[in-house]
Enzyme design. Sequence first.
Site, PDB file in Angstrom:
ATOM      1  N   CYS A 175       3.225  -5.808  22.033  1.00 44.40           N
ATOM      2  CA  CYS A 175       2.220  -5.493  23.042  1.00 44.40           C
ATOM      3  C   CYS A 175       1.134  -4.575  22.511  1.00 44.40           C
ATOM      4  O   CYS A 175       0.225  -4.229  23.242  1.00 44.40           O
ATOM      5  CB  CYS A 175       2.892  -4.848  24.248  1.00 44.40           C
ATOM      6  SG  CYS A 175       3.888  -3.439  23.789  1.00 44.40           S
ATOM      7  N   CYS A 227       7.328  -5.806  31.555  1.00 45.39           N
ATOM      8  CA  CYS A 227       6.770  -6.023  32.892  1.00 45.39           C
ATOM      9  C   CYS A 227       7.429  -7.255  33.522  1.00 45.39           C
ATOM     10  O   CYS A 227       7.767  -8.218  32.820  1.00 45.39           O
ATOM     11  CB  CYS A 227       5.268  -6.247  32.800  1.00 45.39           C
ATOM     12  SG  CYS A 227       4.371  -4.799  32.234  1.00 45.39           S
ATOM     13  N   CYS A 276      -2.080  -5.726  28.114  1.00 42.12           N
ATOM     14  CA  CYS A 276      -1.156  -4.789  27.469  1.00 42.12           C
ATOM     15  C   CYS A 276      -1.904  -3.545  26.989  1.00 42.12           C
ATOM     16  O   CYS A 276      -1.382  -2.441  27.052  1.00 42.12           O
ATOM     17  CB  CYS A 276      -0.452  -5.441  26.279  1.00 42.12           C
ATOM     18  SG  CYS A 276       0.875  -6.570  26.738  1.00 42.12           S
TER      19      CYS A 276
HETATM   20 FE1  SF4 Z   1       0.207  -6.976  31.333  1.00 44.62          FE
HETATM   21 FE2  SF4 Z   1       2.331  -8.534  30.856  1.00 44.62          FE
HETATM   22 FE3  SF4 Z   1       1.467  -6.760  28.997  1.00 44.62          FE
HETATM   23 FE4  SF4 Z   1       2.656  -5.949  31.266  1.00 44.62          FE
HETATM   24  S1  SF4 Z   1       3.593  -7.122  29.574  1.00 44.62           S
HETATM   25  S2  SF4 Z   1       0.892  -5.059  30.349  1.00 44.62           S
HETATM   26  S3  SF4 Z   1       1.836  -7.434  32.787  1.00 44.62           S
HETATM   27  S4  SF4 Z   1       0.403  -8.587  29.770  1.00 44.62           S
END
Ligand code: SF4
Length: 256
Positions: free
Chosen positions: A249, A221, A139
């Site tokens: 995140c 995502c 993230c």
């Molecule tokens: Fe990576 Fe999942 Fe965060 Fe997207 S949501 S940046 S894929 S960890």
Amino acid sequence: MTGEVTMLRPVVNNPATRPELTDTLMSSVRRKHSHAVSLLKEAVAEFGNEYQISFANSMGAEDMVLTDIILREKLAIEIFSLDTGRLPTETYDLIAETEKTYNTKLTIFFPQAETVENYVKTKGINAFYESIELRKACCHMRKVEPLQRALKGKKAWITGMRAEQSTTRVDLPERQFDESNKLEKFNPLTNWTEQEVWAYIRMFDVPYNKLHDQFYPSIGCAPCTRAIAVGEDVRAGRWWWEDPQNKECGLHVKHS
Ligand code: SF4
């Protein structure tokens, strides 16, 4: 083969995205809409008219309401989005639809290619499932670092976060100082309900991510987002394998 088009995803209709537009609901939306417009105009007046305020548009339902308000009101607020490289197809479709509907081009920030290449090479393409540390590192490189670049030189930023979205957002004020990014942060929709967000989208025919119709209230995502069951917390589909207290995140860090 007869030439019919095959649907890859099931067609379902989430009733939450189609609330009954009662007089009470529409009047509440109009009142909150007017308050949000006032707050955004005050923010522009206070922080300058030179596009020194940015709106981080995640393309979620709340952010589409704010996109509509900013573009309809022609407010001097820059709109940008982060393309992590792992977004669902439906989100890319929405970006294209938004640009067409409003006759505009969104500014998109991408992660640093070299950092992503190193992570994938040393940790693995889907390493974010393996630990909170690896998830947060993913993230950080795909969202936080591009956000910091996007906000560089800005005086304030705007988000579409709402207080009722999760346990990490219950005390969310309309305005706060963002210690992490060292600039003012506005959350004009913090007191809106999910029902009011969807009523606005229907009343003003705002484009939205079609995954919302398939029980995805919060979309990030593709590998880290799933549909939720009726009655589950709206953020339950994000990083569902982790404890609820960790479900941010790093874009929105809470300081106590
Ligand atoms: Fe990576 Fe999942 Fe965060 Fe997207 S949501 S940046 S894929 S960890």
